[in-house]
Design a protein around this motif. Sequence first.
Motif, PDB file in Angstrom:
ATOM      1  N   THR A 141       0.806  -1.224   0.000  1.00 18.05           N
ATOM      2  CA  THR A 141       0.000   0.000   0.000  1.00 18.05           C
ATOM      3  C   THR A 141       0.840   1.275   0.000  1.00 18.05           C
ATOM      4  O   THR A 141       0.316   2.360  -0.258  1.00 18.05           O
ATOM      5  CB  THR A 141      -0.929   0.026   1.229  1.00 18.05           C
ATOM      6  N   ASP A 142       2.136   1.165   0.307  1.00 15.87           N
ATOM      7  CA  ASP A 142       3.019   2.339   0.331  1.00 15.87           C
ATOM      8  C   ASP A 142       3.844   2.495  -0.948  1.00 15.87           C
ATOM      9  O   ASP A 142       4.716   3.366  -1.019  1.00 15.87           O
ATOM     10  CB  ASP A 142       3.978   2.253   1.526  1.00 15.87           C
ATOM     11  N   PHE A 143       3.571   1.678  -1.950  1.00 17.63           N
ATOM     12  CA  PHE A 143       4.365   1.703  -3.177  1.00 17.63           C
ATOM     13  C   PHE A 143       3.773   2.705  -4.167  1.00 17.63           C
ATOM     14  O   PHE A 143       2.736   2.458  -4.788  1.00 17.63           O
ATOM     15  CB  PHE A 143       4.417   0.308  -3.792  1.00 17.63           C
ATOM     16  N   TYR A 144       4.422   3.860  -4.280  1.00 12.74           N
ATOM     17  CA  TYR A 144       4.023   4.901  -5.219  1.00 12.74           C
ATOM     18  C   TYR A 144       5.244   5.308  -6.035  1.00 12.74           C
ATOM     19  O   TYR A 144       6.033   6.156  -5.608  1.00 12.74           O
ATOM     20  CB  TYR A 144       3.465   6.121  -4.481  1.00 12.74           C
ATOM     21  N   PRO A 145       5.465   4.693  -7.212  1.00 13.18           N
ATOM     22  CA  PRO A 145       6.633   5.030  -8.039  1.00 13.18           C
ATOM     23  C   PRO A 145       6.692   6.533  -8.348  1.00 13.18           C
ATOM     24  O   PRO A 145       5.670   7.144  -8.675  1.00 13.18           O
ATOM     25  CB  PRO A 145       6.408   4.211  -9.313  1.00 13.18           C
ATOM     26  N   THR A 146       7.872   7.124  -8.249  1.00 13.18           N
ATOM     27  CA  THR A 146       8.036   8.568  -8.421  1.00 13.18           C
ATOM     28  C   THR A 146       8.068   8.943  -9.907  1.00 13.18           C
ATOM     29  O   THR A 146       8.904   8.434 -10.659  1.00 13.18           O
ATOM     30  CB  THR A 146       9.344   9.045  -7.765  1.00 13.18           C
ATOM     31  N   PRO A 147       7.167   9.814 -10.380  1.00 15.29           N
ATOM     32  CA  PRO A 147       7.179  10.248 -11.786  1.00 15.29           C
ATOM     33  C   PRO A 147       8.474  10.974 -12.141  1.00 15.29           C
ATOM     34  O   PRO A 147       9.070  11.652 -11.300  1.00 15.29           O
ATOM     35  CB  PRO A 147       5.978  11.202 -11.871  1.00 15.29           C
ATOM     36  N   ILE A 148       8.900  10.839 -13.385  1.00 14.41           N
ATOM     37  CA  ILE A 148      10.150  11.445 -13.854  1.00 14.41           C
ATOM     38  C   ILE A 148      10.146  12.958 -13.654  1.00 14.41           C
ATOM     39  O   ILE A 148      11.141  13.553 -13.215  1.00 14.41           O
ATOM     40  CB  ILE A 148      10.393  11.116 -15.339  1.00 14.41           C
ATOM     41  N   GLU A 149       9.018  13.608 -13.983  1.00 15.39           N
ATOM     42  CA  GLU A 149       8.976  15.069 -13.858  1.00 15.39           C
ATOM     43  C   GLU A 149       9.128  15.516 -12.404  1.00 15.39           C
ATOM     44  O   GLU A 149       9.668  16.593 -12.132  1.00 15.39           O
ATOM     45  CB  GLU A 149       7.670  15.628 -14.445  1.00 15.39           C
ATOM     46  N   VAL A 150       8.693  14.692 -11.458  1.00 14.36           N
ATOM     47  CA  VAL A 150       8.852  15.021 -10.042  1.00 14.36           C
ATOM     48  C   VAL A 150      10.321  14.879  -9.635  1.00 14.36           C
ATOM     49  O   VAL A 150      10.855  15.708  -8.888  1.00 14.36           O
ATOM     50  CB  VAL A 150       7.969  14.121  -9.159  1.00 14.36           C
ATOM     51  N   ILE A 151      10.989  13.852 -10.161  1.00 13.51           N
ATOM     52  CA  ILE A 151      12.418  13.678  -9.871  1.00 13.51           C
ATOM     53  C   ILE A 151      13.211  14.853 -10.439  1.00 13.51           C
ATOM     54  O   ILE A 151      14.159  15.339  -9.802  1.00 13.51           O
ATOM     55  CB  ILE A 151      12.942  12.351 -10.452  1.00 13.51           C
TER      56      ILE A 151
ATOM     57  N   SER B 179      10.639   0.383  -7.250  1.00 15.28           N
ATOM     58  CA  SER B 179      10.959  -0.249  -8.536  1.00 15.28           C
ATOM     59  C   SER B 179      12.164   0.395  -9.206  1.00 15.28           C
ATOM     60  O   SER B 179      12.570  -0.029 -10.287  1.00 15.28           O
ATOM     61  CB  SER B 179       9.745  -0.183  -9.472  1.00 15.28           C
ATOM     62  N   GLY B 180      12.731   1.441  -8.582  1.00 16.87           N
ATOM     63  CA  GLY B 180      13.987   2.008  -9.078  1.00 16.87           C
ATOM     64  C   GLY B 180      13.892   3.240  -9.938  1.00 16.87           C
ATOM     65  O   GLY B 180      14.861   3.591 -10.612  1.00 16.87           O
ATOM     66  N   ASN B 181      12.759   3.960  -9.913  1.00 15.77           N
ATOM     67  CA  ASN B 181      12.637   5.156 -10.753  1.00 15.77           C
ATOM     68  C   ASN B 181      13.689   6.213 -10.413  1.00 15.77           C
ATOM     69  O   ASN B 181      14.340   6.772 -11.299  1.00 15.77           O
ATOM     70  CB  ASN B 181      11.237   5.766 -10.600  1.00 15.77           C
ATOM     71  N   ILE B 182      13.869   6.484  -9.122  1.00 14.55           N
ATOM     72  CA  ILE B 182      14.869   7.476  -8.714  1.00 14.55           C
ATOM     73  C   ILE B 182      16.270   6.949  -8.972  1.00 14.55           C
ATOM     74  O   ILE B 182      17.147   7.682  -9.466  1.00 14.55           O
ATOM     75  CB  ILE B 182      14.687   7.850  -7.226  1.00 14.55           C
ATOM     76  N   VAL B 183      16.508   5.676  -8.684  1.00 14.59           N
ATOM     77  CA  VAL B 183      17.829   5.062  -8.900  1.00 14.59           C
ATOM     78  C   VAL B 183      18.227   5.177 -10.368  1.00 14.59           C
ATOM     79  O   VAL B 183      19.353   5.590 -10.696  1.00 14.59           O
ATOM     80  CB  VAL B 183      17.817   3.588  -8.459  1.00 14.59           C
TER      81      VAL B 183
END
Length: 478
Positions: A8-18, A39-43
Amino acid sequence: MDLFTKNTDFYPTPIEVINTMMLGEDFIGKTILEPSAGSGNIVKWLKENGVGEVIACENDPTLCKLLQGECELIAEDFLSVKAEDISHVDFIVMNPPFSDGVKHIKHAFEIAPAGCTIISLCNSSNLEHRYTGAMKELYELVELYGCSEYLGTVFDTAERKTNVGVSLIKLYKEGENEDEFDGYMFSDEEDSLDRNETEGIVQYNVVRDMVNRYTAAVKLFDETMEAANKINEVAKFSDERFDYIPIRFATVDTKGSAVNITRQQYKKQLQKYYWRIIFSKLNMEKYATNSLREQINKFIEKQVNVPFTMHNIYQVVSMVVQTTGQRMDKALLEAFDLICSFSAENSTAGEKWKTNANYMVNRKFIVPYVVDYDSRYSSLYGHLRLHYGGNEYKIEDVVKALCYITGTNYDSIQNLHRFVDNNKMSYGTWYEWAFFRIKGFKKGTMHFEFLDEDVWMKFNQAVAKQRGWVLPKKSKKK
């Protein structure tokens, strides 16, 4: 979707937010910790954009498999990570669990090494409401060691959607005692001095002097507070019945009242003071139109929370220099639209100028609400005066834009108010000011005419180039 259901805490970070999170940060070649990698969006973003090394934490077994080969996993639970485990990191960048974000951000600040920057998203309600001790502590951390910015509902179109309001927090971990001012000077100071002893926006010796004063003032603050505490301790008689002393050493505010100020509060106020000096020396205001000034003020407010180090000063100076062209291009468009908005007569296209690509600002144009007519003032002093709060300030914006495209020093031009007063301008008479001939009328309007046809054409051409218009070779109107 099954992964979302289970976590329930898994919210992948959008590219534009990064992109927003990392804007203006010097992360190239640095070591970064991602405490809630998911899932590694920020990484992936960090690796694709030049980071030296990324280490991470993730407690979901399925997500851990997705991270294999992307980064080194140092722990499952970030809250179990200790300071010695990450003593080498330069940044901590994270989108922590919304349900436990406060605890994660506080833990990140506690274990971060000196000089580390913590960049984190969080539920905005954690900053807006301070019902619990943890929320109060987070608010105080941001107030003393960093800044926050409301981003809005930036996950409403994300891979996993939510309409929760999100804020961006940046915290700057400083050193302590002898290590506190490490990094305030370049390691190769002499070489840097030689490279920067040339004419520039802010000369190196000026900046070095300000940093020296800042560090010396903070150290003297420590010594003074220690001495004040000793004086008060010695002065107070050791008897509970006489616990109060009629006079004591304390910090005094501008109104003369004794106030209690912490070391961190003193440092932050001093940082604000010196950052404003830096921006004053950058003279950003002369490149800023009225509408841009608000944006610049917000920028300054964010920068005053950044530690006042040599490295950070030159990072900010570099960022300002690199964006000056973009800001002034926008100023040109604003100045052009401003003139056209006053009257249909100000443009070659008349009332239908918005639908006509082949239009220009006329060489002569009229601006309303510039002159303030008062018969008593006029009979007493015999010359016109400007309407304070009218369009005269907007005309200053036009002059700034013209200075930019012609390479003219804005500081060499009197502002319109001073020019009118110094020349005791009469109604209905032409005068030469800045790039124009100007004439004021009792009904409140002022007529402007470009003195130089080349400047007039450059102004129109610069705007046309930005908007992709094809201007006629000759204007039918003057």
